[in-house]
Design a protein around this motif. Structure first.
Motif, PDB file in Angstrom:
ATOM      1  N   THR A  69       2.341   8.763  -2.553  1.00 45.62           N
ATOM      2  CA  THR A  69       2.288   7.368  -3.096  1.00 45.62           C
ATOM      3  C   THR A  69       2.113   6.521  -1.946  1.00 45.62           C
ATOM      4  O   THR A  69       2.632   7.081  -0.814  1.00 45.62           O
ATOM      5  CB  THR A  69       3.519   6.846  -3.973  1.00 45.62           C
ATOM      6  OG1 THR A  69       4.649   7.209  -3.544  1.00 45.62           O
ATOM      7  CG2 THR A  69       3.366   7.606  -5.254  1.00 45.62           C
ATOM      8  N   ARG A  70       1.773   5.376  -2.068  1.00 44.53           N
ATOM      9  CA  ARG A  70       1.810   4.237  -0.881  1.00 44.53           C
ATOM     10  C   ARG A  70       2.575   2.891  -1.511  1.00 44.53           C
ATOM     11  O   ARG A  70       2.501   2.636  -2.738  1.00 44.53           O
ATOM     12  CB  ARG A  70       0.367   3.877  -0.713  1.00 44.53           C
ATOM     13  CG  ARG A  70      -0.313   4.909   0.241  1.00 44.53           C
ATOM     14  CD  ARG A  70       0.356   5.314   1.360  1.00 44.53           C
ATOM     15  NE  ARG A  70      -0.558   6.492   2.010  1.00 44.53           N
ATOM     16  CZ  ARG A  70       0.242   7.527   2.263  1.00 44.53           C
ATOM     17  NH1 ARG A  70       1.185   8.015   1.892  1.00 44.53           N
ATOM     18  NH2 ARG A  70      -0.477   8.333   3.020  1.00 44.53           N
ATOM     19  N   LYS A  71       3.158   2.293  -0.587  1.00 40.34           N
ATOM     20  CA  LYS A  71       3.900   1.133  -0.984  1.00 40.34           C
ATOM     21  C   LYS A  71       2.920  -0.013  -0.950  1.00 40.34           C
ATOM     22  O   LYS A  71       1.890  -0.254  -0.373  1.00 40.34           O
ATOM     23  CB  LYS A  71       4.843   0.842   0.320  1.00 40.34           C
ATOM     24  CG  LYS A  71       6.108   1.901   0.537  1.00 40.34           C
ATOM     25  CD  LYS A  71       6.748   1.119   1.531  1.00 40.34           C
ATOM     26  CE  LYS A  71       8.189   2.173   1.700  1.00 40.34           C
ATOM     27  NZ  LYS A  71       9.059   1.731   2.691  1.00 40.34           N
ATOM     28  N   ILE A  72       3.275  -0.922  -2.007  1.00 43.26           N
ATOM     29  CA  ILE A  72       2.712  -2.047  -2.238  1.00 43.26           C
ATOM     30  C   ILE A  72       2.947  -3.085  -0.714  1.00 43.26           C
ATOM     31  O   ILE A  72       3.981  -3.221  -0.361  1.00 43.26           O
ATOM     32  CB  ILE A  72       3.425  -2.975  -3.437  1.00 43.26           C
ATOM     33  CG1 ILE A  72       2.880  -2.114  -4.526  1.00 43.26           C
ATOM     34  CG2 ILE A  72       2.544  -4.409  -3.415  1.00 43.26           C
ATOM     35  CD1 ILE A  72       1.402  -2.049  -4.838  1.00 43.26           C
ATOM     36  N   VAL A  73       2.111  -3.641  -0.406  1.00 37.56           N
ATOM     37  CA  VAL A  73       1.943  -4.818   0.628  1.00 37.56           C
ATOM     38  C   VAL A  73       2.296  -5.995   0.463  1.00 37.56           C
ATOM     39  O   VAL A  73       1.452  -6.572  -0.325  1.00 37.56           O
ATOM     40  CB  VAL A  73       0.589  -4.437   1.723  1.00 37.56           C
ATOM     41  CG1 VAL A  73       0.699  -5.347   2.885  1.00 37.56           C
ATOM     42  CG2 VAL A  73       0.740  -2.917   2.125  1.00 37.56           C
ATOM     43  N   SER A  74       3.075  -6.813   1.240  1.00 38.60           N
ATOM     44  CA  SER A  74       3.333  -8.021   0.810  1.00 38.60           C
ATOM     45  C   SER A  74       2.493  -8.895   2.203  1.00 38.60           C
ATOM     46  O   SER A  74       2.428  -8.298   3.163  1.00 38.60           O
ATOM     47  CB  SER A  74       4.592  -8.548   0.853  1.00 38.60           C
ATOM     48  OG  SER A  74       5.505  -8.267   1.953  1.00 38.60           O
ATOM     49  N   ASP A  75       2.415 -10.290   1.940  1.00 37.09           N
ATOM     50  CA  ASP A  75       2.026 -10.944   3.085  1.00 37.09           C
ATOM     51  C   ASP A  75       3.103 -11.017   4.143  1.00 37.09           C
ATOM     52  O   ASP A  75       2.700 -11.010   5.254  1.00 37.09           O
ATOM     53  CB  ASP A  75       1.804 -12.520   2.559  1.00 37.09           C
ATOM     54  CG  ASP A  75       0.576 -12.586   1.571  1.00 37.09           C
ATOM     55  OD1 ASP A  75      -0.148 -11.819   1.425  1.00 37.09           O
ATOM     56  OD2 ASP A  75       0.818 -13.802   1.008  1.00 37.09           O
ATOM     57  N   GLU A  76       4.248 -10.951   3.783  1.00 33.77           N
ATOM     58  CA  GLU A  76       5.438 -11.166   4.723  1.00 33.77           C
ATOM     59  C   GLU A  76       5.194  -9.972   5.610  1.00 33.77           C
ATOM     60  O   GLU A  76       5.420  -9.727   7.051  1.00 33.77           O
ATOM     61  CB  GLU A  76       6.776 -11.360   4.035  1.00 33.77           C
ATOM     62  CG  GLU A  76       6.932 -12.420   3.549  1.00 33.77           C
ATOM     63  CD  GLU A  76       6.119 -12.636   2.182  1.00 33.77           C
ATOM     64  OE1 GLU A  76       5.852 -11.753   1.286  1.00 33.77           O
ATOM     65  OE2 GLU A  76       6.064 -14.003   1.627  1.00 33.77           O
ATOM     66  N   MET A  77       5.065  -8.652   4.975  1.00 36.40           N
ATOM     67  CA  MET A  77       5.078  -7.335   5.854  1.00 36.40           C
ATOM     68  C   MET A  77       3.996  -7.425   6.678  1.00 36.40           C
ATOM     69  O   MET A  77       4.111  -6.976   7.831  1.00 36.40           O
ATOM     70  CB  MET A  77       4.690  -6.196   4.973  1.00 36.40           C
ATOM     71  CG  MET A  77       5.706  -5.829   3.945  1.00 36.40           C
ATOM     72  SD  MET A  77       5.386  -4.824   2.385  1.00 36.40           S
ATOM     73  CE  MET A  77       5.057  -3.223   3.655  1.00 36.40           C
ATOM     74  N   VAL A  78       2.660  -8.100   6.562  1.00 29.46           N
ATOM     75  CA  VAL A  78       1.749  -8.008   7.409  1.00 29.46           C
ATOM     76  C   VAL A  78       2.171  -9.238   8.526  1.00 29.46           C
ATOM     77  O   VAL A  78       1.866  -8.831   9.877  1.00 29.46           O
ATOM     78  CB  VAL A  78       0.341  -8.653   6.832  1.00 29.46           C
ATOM     79  CG1 VAL A  78      -0.875  -8.790   7.770  1.00 29.46           C
ATOM     80  CG2 VAL A  78      -0.309  -7.812   5.872  1.00 29.46           C
ATOM     81  N   GLN A  79       2.789 -10.458   8.119  1.00 32.79           N
ATOM     82  CA  GLN A  79       3.222 -11.297   9.097  1.00 32.79           C
ATOM     83  C   GLN A  79       4.265 -10.525   9.971  1.00 32.79           C
ATOM     84  O   GLN A  79       4.126 -10.938  11.317  1.00 32.79           O
ATOM     85  CB  GLN A  79       3.646 -12.413   8.440  1.00 32.79           C
ATOM     86  CG  GLN A  79       4.002 -13.676   9.575  1.00 32.79           C
ATOM     87  CD  GLN A  79       2.873 -14.315  10.149  1.00 32.79           C
ATOM     88  OE1 GLN A  79       1.893 -14.608   9.428  1.00 32.79           O
ATOM     89  NE2 GLN A  79       2.571 -14.101  11.418  1.00 32.79           N
ATOM     90  N   GLU A  80       5.248  -9.925   9.632  1.00 29.83           N
ATOM     91  CA  GLU A  80       6.233  -9.375  10.354  1.00 29.83           C
ATOM     92  C   GLU A  80       5.442  -8.223  11.260  1.00 29.83           C
ATOM     93  O   GLU A  80       6.010  -8.208  12.424  1.00 29.83           O
ATOM     94  CB  GLU A  80       7.285  -8.594   9.500  1.00 29.83           C
ATOM     95  CG  GLU A  80       8.182  -9.786   8.699  1.00 29.83           C
ATOM     96  CD  GLU A  80       9.273  -9.054   7.621  1.00 29.83           C
ATOM     97  OE1 GLU A  80       9.113  -7.768   7.693  1.00 29.83           O
ATOM     98  OE2 GLU A  80       9.820  -9.835   6.774  1.00 29.83           O
ATOM     99  N   PHE A  81       4.550  -7.354  10.659  1.00 30.42           N
ATOM    100  CA  PHE A  81       4.094  -6.528  11.727  1.00 30.42           C
ATOM    101  C   PHE A  81       3.517  -7.198  12.952  1.00 30.42           C
ATOM    102  O   PHE A  81       3.730  -6.935  14.077  1.00 30.42           O
ATOM    103  CB  PHE A  81       3.258  -5.672  10.955  1.00 30.42           C
ATOM    104  CG  PHE A  81       2.412  -4.632  11.925  1.00 30.42           C
ATOM    105  CD1 PHE A  81       2.844  -3.351  12.204  1.00 30.42           C
ATOM    106  CD2 PHE A  81       1.193  -5.150  12.301  1.00 30.42           C
ATOM    107  CE1 PHE A  81       2.382  -2.541  12.733  1.00 30.42           C
ATOM    108  CE2 PHE A  81       0.365  -3.926  12.992  1.00 30.42           C
ATOM    109  CZ  PHE A  81       1.138  -2.622  13.386  1.00 30.42           C
TER     110      PHE A  81
END
Length: 88
Positions: A69-81
């Motif tokens: 499976t893969r994790k759902i991605v949030s806007d915050e995850m992209v910004q933090e990365f």
């Protein structure tokens, strides 16, 4: 009555089809993640909805048991990365 070889062959073909579809979806997901990262890096608006639509397809396929499976991605995850990798 089908023989064991035919059953094994059919099972193998089904698994191969699942793995092949997963590879296509995973490549699409990675491309969408990269696109979101690039847009975020350039302070442009970005969306994770396409990423998560593909993620939902992957996770549905994963219910058949042979792919992860893969994790759902949030806007915050992209910004933090982006903040961690490019702005430190």
């Amino acid at each position: 009555m089908t023989n064991v070889h035919e059953e094994i062959s059919a099972h193998s073909k089904k698994q191969h089809a699942i793995v092949s579809k997963f590879i296509v979806l995973e490549e699409r997901r990675e491309a969408l993640i990269e696109q979101a990262i690039q847009q975020c890096k350039q302070s442009q608006p970005f969306s994770v909805s396409g990423i998560n639509a593909v993620t939902a397809e992957i996770n549905q396929l994963a219910k058949q048991g042979i792919i992860p499976t893969r994790k759902i991605v949030s806007d915050e995850m992209v910004q933090e990365f982006v903040d961690r990798k490019y702005k430190s």
